[in-house]
Structure formats: structure tokens, C-alpha cells
Design an enzyme around this catalytic site. Sequence first.
Site, short mmCIF file in Angstrom:
data_model
loop_
_atom_site.label_atom_id
_atom_site.label_comp_id
_atom_site.label_asym_id
_atom_site.label_seq_id
_atom_site.Cartn_x
_atom_site.Cartn_y
_atom_site.Cartn_z
N ALA A 36 4.13 -38.37 -11.17
CA ALA A 36 4.39 -38.14 -9.75
C ALA A 36 3.19 -37.45 -9.10
CB ALA A 36 5.65 -37.29 -9.57
N GLN A 37 2.78 -38.00 -7.99
CA GLN A 37 1.54 -37.54 -7.38
C GLN A 37 1.79 -36.70 -6.13
OE1 GLN A 37 -0.60 -41.10 -6.44
NE2 GLN A 37 -1.06 -41.59 -8.57
N GLY A 38 2.38 -37.35 -5.11
CA GLY A 38 2.37 -36.82 -3.75
C GLY A 38 3.01 -35.46 -3.60
N GLY A 39 4.18 -35.25 -4.19
CA GLY A 39 4.77 -33.94 -4.07
C GLY A 39 6.28 -33.90 -4.11
N GLU B 41 4.62 -37.12 4.71
CA GLU B 41 4.62 -38.48 4.16
C GLU B 41 5.51 -39.35 5.04
OE1 GLU B 41 5.52 -38.47 -0.01
OE2 GLU B 41 3.76 -37.29 -0.49
N ASP C 263 16.86 -47.67 -19.80
CA ASP C 263 17.76 -47.57 -20.96
C ASP C 263 19.07 -46.87 -20.63
OD1 ASP C 263 15.45 -48.48 -22.08
OD2 ASP C 263 15.24 -46.87 -23.56
N HIS D 262 6.79 -49.74 -3.86
CA HIS D 262 5.77 -48.92 -3.20
C HIS D 262 4.69 -49.84 -2.66
CE1 HIS D 262 2.95 -45.78 -2.26
NE2 HIS D 262 3.85 -44.88 -2.58
N ARG E 226 8.69 -47.28 3.28
CA ARG E 226 7.97 -48.05 2.26
C ARG E 226 8.34 -49.53 2.22
NH1 ARG E 226 8.04 -43.50 -2.56
NH2 ARG E 226 6.45 -42.24 -1.53
N HIS F 119 8.80 -49.34 -7.84
CA HIS F 119 8.44 -47.92 -7.95
C HIS F 119 9.63 -47.04 -8.31
CE1 HIS F 119 6.04 -44.42 -7.19
NE2 HIS F 119 6.81 -44.01 -6.19
N GLU G 244 16.52 -39.76 -12.02
CA GLU G 244 16.40 -41.14 -11.52
C GLU G 244 17.45 -42.07 -12.11
OE1 GLU G 244 12.33 -42.36 -11.21
OE2 GLU G 244 12.88 -44.44 -10.79
N ARG H 272 14.92 -44.53 -0.53
CA ARG H 272 14.63 -43.12 -0.80
C ARG H 272 13.54 -42.61 0.13
NH1 ARG H 272 10.57 -40.58 -4.63
NH2 ARG H 272 9.57 -42.61 -4.52
N SER I 79 12.69 -37.55 -4.77
CA SER I 79 13.23 -37.80 -6.11
C SER I 79 12.93 -36.67 -7.08
CB SER I 79 12.76 -39.13 -6.67
OG SER I 79 11.41 -39.32 -6.41
N LEU I 80 11.75 -36.06 -6.97
CA LEU I 80 11.53 -34.87 -7.81
C LEU I 80 12.56 -33.81 -7.44
CD1 LEU I 80 7.61 -34.60 -7.83
CD2 LEU I 80 9.08 -35.14 -9.79
C1 LIG Z 1 3.43 -43.14 -10.21
C2 LIG Z 1 4.62 -42.39 -9.68
C3 LIG Z 1 4.46 -41.47 -8.66
C4 LIG Z 1 5.57 -40.78 -8.15
N1 LIG Z 1 5.38 -39.85 -7.18
C5 LIG Z 1 6.44 -39.12 -6.76
C6 LIG Z 1 6.26 -38.06 -5.83
O1 LIG Z 1 5.15 -37.77 -5.40
N2 LIG Z 1 7.36 -37.37 -5.44
C7 LIG Z 1 8.61 -37.65 -5.89
O2 LIG Z 1 9.58 -36.99 -5.50
N3 LIG Z 1 8.80 -38.64 -6.80
C8 LIG Z 1 7.74 -39.36 -7.24
N4 LIG Z 1 7.94 -40.34 -8.16
C9 LIG Z 1 9.30 -40.53 -8.71
C10 LIG Z 1 9.60 -39.38 -9.66
O3 LIG Z 1 8.47 -39.10 -10.43
C11 LIG Z 1 10.75 -39.71 -10.59
O4 LIG Z 1 11.83 -40.24 -9.88
C12 LIG Z 1 11.23 -38.47 -11.34
O5 LIG Z 1 10.14 -37.83 -11.95
C13 LIG Z 1 12.26 -38.87 -12.39
O6 LIG Z 1 12.53 -37.78 -13.20
P1 LIG Z 1 13.57 -37.94 -14.38
O7 LIG Z 1 13.66 -36.62 -15.06
O8 LIG Z 1 14.81 -38.54 -13.87
O9 LIG Z 1 12.92 -39.05 -15.32
P2 LIG Z 1 11.52 -39.13 -16.09
O10 LIG Z 1 10.58 -38.11 -15.67
O11 LIG Z 1 11.08 -40.55 -16.03
O12 LIG Z 1 11.95 -38.80 -17.57
C14 LIG Z 1 12.74 -39.69 -18.30
C15 LIG Z 1 12.67 -39.30 -19.74
O13 LIG Z 1 13.60 -40.04 -20.51
C16 LIG Z 1 12.97 -40.56 -21.68
N5 LIG Z 1 13.72 -41.74 -22.08
C17 LIG Z 1 13.83 -42.93 -21.44
N6 LIG Z 1 14.63 -43.75 -22.15
C18 LIG Z 1 15.03 -43.07 -23.26
C19 LIG Z 1 15.83 -43.39 -24.36
N7 LIG Z 1 16.40 -44.57 -24.52
N8 LIG Z 1 16.02 -42.44 -25.34
C20 LIG Z 1 15.43 -41.22 -25.23
N9 LIG Z 1 14.64 -40.87 -24.19
C21 LIG Z 1 14.45 -41.79 -23.21
C22 LIG Z 1 11.55 -40.81 -21.25
O14 LIG Z 1 10.69 -40.90 -22.34
C23 LIG Z 1 11.31 -39.57 -20.39
O15 LIG Z 1 11.03 -38.45 -21.16
C24 LIG Z 1 6.85 -41.03 -8.68
C25 LIG Z 1 7.01 -41.95 -9.71
C26 LIG Z 1 5.91 -42.62 -10.21
C27 LIG Z 1 6.09 -43.61 -11.33
#
Ligand SMILES: Cc1cc2nc3c(=O)[nH]c(=O)nc-3n(C[C@H](O)[C@H](O)[C@H](O)COP(=O)(O)OP(=O)(O)OC[C@H]3O[C@@H](n4cnc5c(N)ncnc54)[C@H](O)[C@@H]3O)c2cc1C
Length: 529
Positions: free
Chosen positions: A42-45, A110, A204, A225, A271, A331, A355, A366, A371-372
Amino acid sequence: MTDHLIIGSGIAALRAAVALAGAGDVLMLTKAEPREGNTGYAQGGIAAAIGRDDSPSRHLADTLAAGDGLCDERAVAVLVAEGPRYVRELLAWGAAFDRGADGQPSLAIEGAHSVRRVLHAHDATGREIGRTLWTRVAPLRNVLVHPHARAVGLIVEGDRCAGARYVAEDGLVTSARANRTLLATGGAGQVYRETTNPPVATGDGIAIAYRAGAAVADLEFVQFHPTALNMPGQPRFLLSEALRGEGARLVNGAGDAFMARYDPVGDLAPRDRVSRAIAREAERTGAPVFLTLDRLDPAFVHARFPLISEACRRAGLDLARDLIPIGPAAHYVMGGVVTDLDGRTTLPGLYAAGEVACTGVHGANRLASNSLLEGLVFGARAGAAMRADAARDGWAFDATSASAMETAGESEREGRGRAAGTAGEALHADAVRDLMWQLVGLFRDARGLRDAIAQLEPLWRATCARLQDEAAPLDADGWRTASLVAVGRLIARAALRREESRGAHYRLDFPERDDVAWKRRIMEGRHGG
Ligand SMILES: Cc1cc2nc3c(=O)[nH]c(=O)nc-3n(C[C@H](O)[C@H](O)[C@H](O)COP(=O)(O)OP(=O)(O)OC[C@H]3O[C@@H](n4cnc5c(N)ncnc54)[C@H](O)[C@@H]3O)c2cc1C
């Protein structure tokens, strides 16, 4: 047997683990290295109403507008009201967000935000939040982290989730029995050929929850995106919306800024609208579309966006001076496993946050940087609910339980032998990702969606049959394909059902929003009815 099983290690999982500090034994399974996942990219914030000219009600209004009539307003109210508290907590825990001359966190703007409200750590905000949360989780004696452990199914006994099955590094299928299980497995961008998401984001959690009978919803809403680096052979590295927030512009091959012709809001329109405008402009001109930062000070550009500058440099481009070729990429998935405001799913004993979950905060689209925040707020709430539910169920709280720590990793080996798959499964994965991009992507219609479903249904049935076949367990490619097929099929089915255009879901054959017929959410799953 463990008290709490957490699947995943991103922002939602980590914040839930903090909420479970000292609350019995916690086993955290994660598929790859612990820091791998969308959070680290995640980049923007992270958005939170902490500015002087901001308020939770203003953040609420912007979120509802982006969600295009389908947000669950109660969930949004929780997000925006509790967001500032949890973000301030991160600051107190040492998160190094960028600060202004007055020492206060500097706030970026943003797309579709009406004020500056996005805290950031240069262009690597997720990595900084992950680092901060790991400093809280690592010392917890009751939390055991098991990397390279891929959850592949839930254990359901009676009508209750009793843990999960996972494949460890040795390839053996293992059962982790637990009183309560949290899915925090992140996104599903890999379902599409073009995506900003890392390889672990294969949906998954949605696939295994759905197979276990939990309700899923809103899966037709996939955010594309608009600005991923679009160079042959290069990963679709995200070029954050914050670039446009600081003054970057979208131009066509002739150097014309074209967005105003497609959208009155221009470069910072939502977006989905920017993504469709880019695709149309590329089609109209038969040439790529670019991002240009030519009106910004190069020193500022490189200092403010070091990660993106470096990614461009690796691709042979200077972010500050060159035209940067861009295109849309999958995205973020707005839908997921249905939860209440405390992460409880429709399957007792199973929780979801981040997510993978569908709290309803995003509706049909969104708002950037929400999402963070969702992972942080609802991760904390899910952890607190697991703790409270455990206490209510009569589970004995023991803050210093050393034995709990030792037994956290204990699990029963099922000894089905080493997993094996076929090369054909890897081929299926690429075919599914292509198919989703072409037929279930930015522009959809009934013909394409029916075609996609006709191709996905037999793969889904074959996958289900294969999962029953204990003599021939899947290998890593096979499990990956099983998730892509399951989630792709759910997205395509929901997209076919929704005969209107709303938020990120755009139907060429139903280009208007239709509140009379479709101001409602599409759910699938036994427990969802
Ligand atoms: C390039 C990019 C930039 C983004 N920028 C922003 C931003 O600036 N601001 C913002 O709010 N959001 C941003 N987002 C979205 C945001 O990063 C995510 O929605 C958020 O980090 C999701 O967090 P999470 O904890 O739900 O999942 P994740 O951080 O994706 O963590 C999921 C975890 O589950 C694990 N996992 C997956 N499947 C399994 C399995 N079967 N068994 C065991 N472990 C598993 C993975 O390995 C990982 O550790 C961005 C996303 C991307 C891809």
C-alpha cells in the site's frame, strides 16, 4: 487445539492479534513470508478525519458518495467515527507518518475526498504500518506465527467452524483446530491477468469460506485502478493516486490532457470512471496513455515518491521527466465474506476482517485509502469480539498462560501424504486470469458474462470433485487455481445478475444505475440464504 486461529498476517490480522494480547493462545497461519500481502504494497496512505477542516460526518459523506448508493451506512459510521482513534494509536506506537512544518501529520488528498485526510509515510505507507504493528505483535507471548502455511479449507462440525486445514512447507495437509477462527487473507486481484496485487492475493479466504457455507456478497464490485505501470514484461506496479493528488496529469500519446472530455471531475474522478476513460482514450487513439509529472519540481517528486521513482527507474524511466505509460489493473475487491460490525460471519465460530471481508463499508466502490483503515478498525473489532465471545462462551481467560503458548502450534497431522497436482492446473490459472480480464473486467455485458460462466462452471465442478479426492491432493498450483476458479465464478455470476451499472460494475448492455430494481446487495452462500 488453539483458542484463536488467525489466517493471514496483514493489517487486519495484526491489529486483531493486538486485540487478543494475553487472551489465550493465538495461532497465526500465513501463506508466505509474514510481511507478504497487500498491506506491504500500500502506497498512498490511510484516510482518517483528523484534519481541522474535516469531520467524521464529512468522511462519511465522501465514502457514501463513492459507494454509489450501496454502502452499509452503519458500517461506514463505525469506520469514520473510530478511524481517528485507531490512527492516533498507530502514531502513539511510533508510526513514522510524514509530518508538516507544524509537526502534525501532513495530509494528502486523493480522488473523491473533499478534503485532505490521507496520512502517509512517503509512498510506502502500508510497509510503515506493518512495521509498527509487528513491533506490537512480536513481543506477545501468546501469539505463535507459522509462515508458509496455506489454509485450504475450514473444519466445520455441526453448524460451527472448528478451525482450518492447511498445507505446511512439507506439503502435508494439517488440521489446526480452534475455538474461533479469523479469516484475514486479504484480496483477490490475482483472479485477473492485469493486477497491482502480489502473488498471494488469490482470494483464498473467500473460496474457503464459501465452500464451508458462509455467505459472500458484493463480489461483482471489483475496483480497477487506473494507473498501473503498463510496460511489456514489467509487473503492473501501482502508480498511486497520490501522484495525481500532487498534480500529475493523464495525457494521451499526443500530449493532450483528455480526462475533462470524459468526466467533469477530471483527473481525480473516482477510479472506475478514470479507468474506463483511459481504456476508451487508448482505443480511440490506438496508442498508450501516459501519466506526466512535468509541472512538478523533480526534487519534490523524487523525495515524495521514492518507491515509485525507484520502480520507474528499474523500468528505465524517470518519474519526474518522462511520460509514464499506464493502464488499468484489478486492484481491490469490494465484496467478500459477509460480516457484522464485529467481524462475525454467518458461520458460527468464523470471523473475517480486512479485504477478505464484506462489512459493506465500500458499497459499489471504495473510497481511496479507506481499505487500510477498514483493516485497522475492523481487525481490532474482530479481535475484541473473539475475545468477548470467548469469555461469554465460558472460556477461561488466562493472561500469562505459558502452556497456551506452547500448545498454540500443536496440530493434528492428517498424514495424507505429499500433495501432487498436474501441469494442467497451472495452465488453468492463466486461462482463468485471461478470461476474467477479457470478459469480466472493466466493461461487461450479458454475452461475455454468460460465456465466462460457461467456461468457469466445469472448472468449478472439476475442482470440487478434485477436493473430495483424498488420494490425489492438490499441489500449490492446484490450490491457487482452485481459489481463482471459485472466486472468478462468484464474481462472474454476481456481475451477470446485476443488470445495471453502479460504482465499479459497468454493464455495456445496462449502462444506467437502476435504483428501483438494484439498490440491493447480491449474496451467495448457504448461511446467507
Ligand atoms: C499496490 C497496492 C497499493 C495499495 N495502496 C493502498 C493505499 O494507499 N491505501 C489503502 O487504504 N489501501 C491500499 N491498498 C489496499 C490495501 O493495501 C489492502 O486492502 C489491505 O492492506 C488489505 O489488508 P489485509 O490485512 O486484509 O490483507 P493483506 O495485507 O493482503 O494480508 C493478507 C494475508 O493473508 C495471507 N494469506 C492469503 N491467503 C492465505 C491462505 N490461504 N493461508 C494463509 N495465509 C493466507 C497473505 O499471505 C497475507 O499475509 C493497496 C493495495 C495494493 C495492492
